[in-house]
Design a protein around this motif. Sequence first.
Motif, mmCIF file in Angstrom:
data_model
loop_
_atom_site.group_PDB
_atom_site.id
_atom_site.type_symbol
_atom_site.label_atom_id
_atom_site.label_comp_id
_atom_site.label_asym_id
_atom_site.label_seq_id
_atom_site.Cartn_x
_atom_site.Cartn_y
_atom_site.Cartn_z
ATOM 1 N N UNK A 470 -9.798 -4.493 -11.911
ATOM 2 C CA UNK A 470 -8.425 -4.173 -12.256
ATOM 3 C C UNK A 470 -7.718 -3.295 -11.248
ATOM 4 N N UNK A 471 -8.422 -2.871 -10.198
ATOM 5 C CA UNK A 471 -7.831 -1.995 -9.192
ATOM 6 C C UNK A 471 -6.818 -2.757 -8.347
ATOM 7 N N UNK A 472 -5.660 -2.142 -8.139
ATOM 8 C CA UNK A 472 -4.626 -2.681 -7.262
ATOM 9 C C UNK A 472 -4.555 -1.798 -6.021
ATOM 10 N N UNK A 473 -4.665 -2.405 -4.850
ATOM 11 C CA UNK A 473 -4.703 -1.654 -3.593
ATOM 12 C C UNK A 473 -3.492 -2.035 -2.754
ATOM 13 N N UNK A 474 -2.786 -1.036 -2.261
ATOM 14 C CA UNK A 474 -1.629 -1.251 -1.402
ATOM 15 C C UNK A 474 -2.028 -1.003 0.056
ATOM 16 N N UNK A 475 -1.678 -1.947 0.930
ATOM 17 C CA UNK A 475 -2.010 -1.875 2.354
ATOM 18 C C UNK A 475 -0.726 -1.924 3.165
ATOM 19 N N UNK A 476 -0.751 -1.296 4.349
ATOM 20 C CA UNK A 476 0.368 -1.492 5.247
ATOM 21 C C UNK A 476 0.107 -2.724 6.107
ATOM 22 N N UNK A 477 1.066 -3.058 6.978
ATOM 23 C CA UNK A 477 0.952 -4.291 7.741
ATOM 24 C C UNK A 477 -0.147 -4.298 8.769
ATOM 25 N N UNK A 478 -0.723 -3.128 9.060
ATOM 26 C CA UNK A 478 -1.797 -3.040 10.044
ATOM 27 C C UNK A 478 -3.177 -3.005 9.402
ATOM 28 N N UNK A 479 -3.243 -3.204 8.092
ATOM 29 C CA UNK A 479 -4.534 -3.225 7.421
ATOM 30 C C UNK A 479 -5.050 -1.853 7.055
ATOM 31 N N UNK A 480 -4.170 -0.864 6.940
ATOM 32 C CA UNK A 480 -4.569 0.477 6.526
ATOM 33 C C UNK A 480 -4.352 0.629 5.035
ATOM 34 N N UNK A 481 -5.364 1.115 4.350
ATOM 35 C CA UNK A 481 -5.273 1.303 2.899
ATOM 36 C C UNK A 481 -4.367 2.483 2.604
ATOM 37 N N UNK A 483 -2.480 3.184 -0.878
ATOM 38 C CA UNK A 483 -2.620 3.773 -2.209
ATOM 39 C C UNK A 483 -3.372 2.829 -3.128
ATOM 40 N N UNK A 484 -3.910 3.397 -4.197
ATOM 41 C CA UNK A 484 -4.595 2.620 -5.232
ATOM 42 C C UNK A 484 -3.892 2.836 -6.564
ATOM 43 N N UNK A 485 -3.913 1.790 -7.388
ATOM 44 C CA UNK A 485 -3.354 1.870 -8.737
ATOM 45 C C UNK A 485 -4.322 1.177 -9.688
ATOM 46 N N UNK A 486 -4.425 1.715 -10.890
ATOM 47 C CA UNK A 486 -5.288 1.091 -11.895
ATOM 48 C C UNK A 486 -4.615 1.201 -13.252
ATOM 49 N N UNK A 487 -3.782 0.209 -13.561
ATOM 50 C CA UNK A 487 -3.051 0.203 -14.825
ATOM 51 C C UNK A 487 -3.801 -0.521 -15.925
ATOM 52 N N UNK A 488 -4.855 -1.244 -15.580
ATOM 53 C CA UNK A 488 -5.531 -2.080 -16.568
ATOM 54 C C UNK A 488 -6.952 -2.325 -16.069
ATOM 55 N N UNK A 489 -7.915 -2.363 -16.977
ATOM 56 C CA UNK A 489 -9.314 -2.489 -16.579
ATOM 57 C C UNK A 489 -9.786 -3.929 -16.455
#
Length: 1138
Positions: A470-481, A483-489
Motif C-alpha cells: 500500500x506504500x505510495x512513493x514519489x520520485x523526481x524525474x532523475x530517479x531520486x526518492x 516522499x512516501x505516503x501510506x493511506x491504505x494497507x
Amino acid sequence: MDERSEDEDRDALAGLSSAPAPPRKSHSLSQQLRGTTAQKRHQLRKHSLDDVQVPKNVVNADPYYDSSDDDFFPYSSNTTTSSSNVPMSAEEYVSSSQRLDQGLCMEGGIDHHDAGSAKESQPLPEFIGSGGGTGIFKFPTRAAVHPGRPPCLELRPHPLRETQVGRFLRTIACTETQLWAGQEGGVRVWNLKDVFEPGCGLGGRVLRGDEDAAPYYESANTSPAMSLMVDVGNKLIWSGHKDGKIRSWKMDQPLDASTPFKEGLSWQAHRGPVLAMVMTSYGDMWSGSEGGVIKIWPWESLEKSLSLKPEERHMAALLVERSCIDLRSQVTVNGVCSISSQDVKGLLSDYFRAKVWCTGSMSFSLWDARTRELVKVFNIEGQIENRVDMSSVQQEQASMEDEMKVKFVSNKKDKPHGFLQRSRNAIMGAADAVRRVATRGAGAFVEETKKTEALVLTADGMIWSGCTNGLLIQWDGNGNRVRDFNHFSSAVQCFCTFGARIYVGYVSGHIQVLDLEGNLIAGWVAHSCPVIKLASGTGCIYSLATHGGIREWNIKSPGPTDDIVRSELAAKESSYTRRDNVRILIGTWNVGQGRASHESLMSWLGSAVPDVGIVVVGLQEVEMGAGFLAMSAAKETVGLEGSSVGNWWLDNIGKALEEGKTFERMGSRQLAGLLISLWVRKNLRTHVGDIDAGAVPCGFGRAIGNKGGVGLRIRVYDRIMCFVNCHLAAHLEAVNRRNADFDHIYRNMVFNRSSLLNTAAAGVSTTVNTVRTTNAAGNNSEEAARPELAEADVVVFLGDFNYRLFGISYDEARDFVSQRCFDWLREKDQLRAEMKAGKVFQGMREALIRFPPTYKFERHQAGLAGYDAGEKKRIPAWCDRIIYRDNRSVQVSECSLECPVVSAILQYDACMDVTDSDHKPVRCKLTVQIAHVDRSVRRMEFGEIIRSNEKIRSILEELNYVPETTVNTNNIILQSQDTSILRITNKCMKDVAIFKIICEGQSTVKEDGEEADYRPRGANGLPRWLEVTPAAGMIKPDQSAEVSVHHEEFHTLEEFVDGIPQNWWCEDTRDKEVILQVNVQGSCSAQTYTHRIRVRHCFSAKTVPRIDIKSNSSRRGQGSPVHKQPANSSSETNIKNH
C-alpha cells in the motif's frame, strides 16, 4: 462421533441445573454448566407455545446500500440506522401462536411428496437468536443507490465469472470517443456516445455475461491481450498479446455488430507475453516482456509498414521485426547485464524530460528516450544499483561451480569431520547460493511486501509508484526518492491521473483520490474485488475489476452532483427493480464414515427437489481416522483437497438429483471429513454463479479438519448467499467450545476463487491463513474488521453442531419423544438456550423443531426403538441443525432494494426412515424472495438524469473551463544547434494551467510552394532533430513558464554503416517544418485549448559531410545562444483552438 464414557456423561449431568418452568426466561447453558445445584426431576406434561409473540410487519425505510455488486465487502459506515431497526428478540416468532405439537407425526407433520400442498406453502414459525444487529453480527444494509460512494455508470455490470471463461478482461485504455478493453480472446471497444443505451438482454447477439452491458464490438479471435496503448496521432490502438505479438487496431472505424473487426499491422515482438508498451516522446514504441527484455521499435519502420497494403502484411511484419533494437543486449557486456532480469511490470514515458522508466517488481531502470541510452539503475529504496545480472549461461555455470565447491569441501573433510561437518558444509554452500539468487537483479534483498505494482506520471512532472504493502512513493524525474505516503494497507494495483488529481486502485476494490501533494481527497469501495486498471477519459475515470465489470466515475465526484444523481436515481427505483423467487433445499447429514443407499438419498433429497432451484448438501464424517486427517492436513497446505470417498458421495448425490438432466453441479469443498456441495437447476443456471469456497479447521489447535467448517459462496440474481457446513466440538459439557468454534468459523471464513467450476471437489487451497484487508481510510475499526460472512445477503449454517439436551435423563428424553412433546424438549436444548443468551448464531433463525432428536441411533434399526440402547445410552439430541439469516433487521413481508432478500422456511424435518448412520439426515426448504436491479434499465435512467437535470448540467459545464493562456510566438525558425524560448503565460488568477507540448506532424519544406503534408509520428512524438524542454508542466496563476525549443543534430549508431547515414529517406538535408501543439487544461478540465506553433529548421548547407562513427556516441556542441525572433513574430499571441 467421539464420546466419553457413561460415567463422564452422568457426572456432567449431575452438575446441570434444572430448567425453570414457564414463563420462559433467557438463560445461557454455558453459565448453567458451571452451576452445582442439584438436578430436579420434571413431571411429564404437554406444553404449548401459548406465549408466542407475533410482531407486526414493519416496513424498513432506512437508507441502505445496494448489494448487487460488492455485497461481501465492508462499506463506509457513514449512514445511520434508525432506532426502529431493533432486531427481534429470541422470543419472537414468524407465525401465529398456535399449539404446534397437536397432530405432529414423526416426519414433522408435512406432506413432503406433494410439493404444491397448502401445508408446505405456509411458512413455518421461526425461533430467532438474540445478539443480531450489532458488531460483526450487524445485518448488512442495502439501498437502491449506494450512499457510501459516488454514483457511477455501469458500462459493463459485474458478469458471472463462469460466463467469462476464456473471455476475461485484462486491461482498458480510453480515447476521446471510445473505451477499449483487452480480453482473453482479443479486444473489444465501446463507443462512448452509446454508453447509456440498453443492453441486448438474454438471447441477444452477445454472449452470457454481457446481456446488460452497453453496446460494444469485438475483434476477431486472437491470443489474450495483456496490454493496450493509445496512439492518438495516428488514430491507432496498439495491443500486446500473450503469444508475444503486437497488433494495431484502427480507432473510430465503422463497425458492424455482426462482424468482428480485424487487426491491422502485427508482428512477432517477443518470445514471451508482451507485458507492457509505451510510446516515447520521440514516437518510438518500447515493449517489455518476461526476463527483463526491453525492445524498441523505431517509428520509421512502423510508419513504413503501416503504409503497405493489406496483401503485403508479411513484408510489413518482417520490416518491423528486422528493425528491432534489443536494449538488454546493448547493455550486456561479456555476458554481464546492467539491468534486472525481473519481468517488466510497466513502462512509462516521461515526456517532461524525454525519459523512459522501466520497472520490475524490485528495481527501476531509467533511459534516455532520444539517445536510447541507459541513464540509471536503482532499487525501490532509491539506491543506485552497481550489482549486475548474469546471463542464463553464466547463472548455470555459477550454479555448477557452487555444486562442485560443495562437493569438494564435503569430500575433502569427510574423514576428519564426519557427517555433521559435511552437513554443515552443504547447508552453508546452499545458503550462499540462495543468497546470490535472492539478490540477483535488484542487487539487494527487498521484502515481498515492497514490490512495485504500478507507475504513473503526474501533472507536476513527478513519478509515483505503488507497492504491494500500500506504500505510495514519489520520485523526481532523475530517479531520486522524494516522499512516501501510506493511506491504505491494501496492495496498489494501478494508477491514473486527471488534471491535478491522482487516482489509485487497490487490490481490496477501493479507489482513492489524491492531490499532487499526496493528500487524501476521497476514497470509496469501487468494486467487490481488485481494481486492476484505471483509465482517464473525457471528464471521467473508468475502472476495471478482476471480475470484468467496468464503471465510470465523474471527475467532479465526490461533489454536489452526487447527491442529486443519488436522489433522482432512487426516486426511479420502481422502474429498474425486478423481483424473483427461488426455493432452496438444504440438507445435512453426519454419515459416520458410512455410505448410503440410493433409496436413502432419494428419501432424503430426491423426494423434496421437484420445486427447488438450488440444492445444498453438507456431510460430516465422510472419512475419519488419524492417518486420513494427517494426510488431509498435509494436502491442505499445498492447496489440495478432496478424497475418493468424497467423490463417491458427490457422484451418488448427483444421481439422486438427476445431475446432467435436471441439475448441474456448481462446486464443492472438502476439509477432511467435512464436505459441502451445491447443485443448481438448469433453468436457473443463467442467474447463478461466482462460486467461491472456503474452509476453517477447528480441531487440534485450529489446525485439523476433524472439526471446523467448509463453505460455498454464490451469487443468485446479483445477491450473495453463503452456505457453511460445520462440525462443532463434541461432548455434552463442551458448550463453550462449540460457541467458540462457531465464532472462529464466522470470523475467519474467507472465500477464494476456486477451480471447482462444474467439477467435483479438487484444487481449492485453504483460506485459513489468508490475511484480511482492512477497510478504506475513514471507516471505523468495527467496520474494518467485519468478516466476509457478515456482508452476505443470506447466510446458512448447517451441520452437526453437537448441541445436546441438558437437565434430562435418557429415559425422560425417550418418554418425551414417544409422547411427541417436542416443545418441552426444546426447553432442554443447549443451542436454543445459547441463542437466547446471544452467545452463538447471533440474530439467526431456525424453524421450530417438530421432529424427533436425530442422534444417536443404532445403524440399520428403524423407528424410535433405534435410539442408542447400548451401555452408554447417549441422551437423544438435536445435533443436526440448519440455521439461517437474511437481510431482515425487522419483520417485513416483501423484499425491496432496501431489504433485497426475504426468506421463509417451508419445510424443516428429519428423514427418520434412513438408517445408514447413527445420525438422521435433516433437510430444510427455504423460499427466498429476491429484489435486484435491471442494470440495463438503470443505466438508461442514469443517462436521462445526466441529460435532463439542469443543476447537473450547470455543474458539469464547469468542466469546460480552461484557464486563459498566451504564448509569446507562433513561429520559430531554427538553424543547426539553435535554441529558442517559448514563453507560456497563465492569465488566470484562480487556477493552474497544465500544458503538454506534442508534435502535430512534420513536413519537408517544398520550394515550389506546394501545400505541406504534415505526418505525425507515434503518439505525436517529436522528430529526433528537435528537443523541447520541458515538454509539459504546470503554471501557477498569473505566472509564466519558459520552454526551450532546440535543434540538435542526431544520428544513432544503428543508422550508420561505414560512417554513411542509411536512412536518407528520413534524415535528409531539406528544410523541415513541424507544427507543435501546446495543449492547455485546468486542474480539473474536461476540455483542452490548443496553441499551434510553427517550427522550421533551415539547413545552413545543402550537403551532409561524411561523419566519423566514433563521434556519434556523444552530443556534439553545446548549442548556440538563444535565437532572436523577428520583431513581427515576437509579439504575444493568443491562439485558442477548442
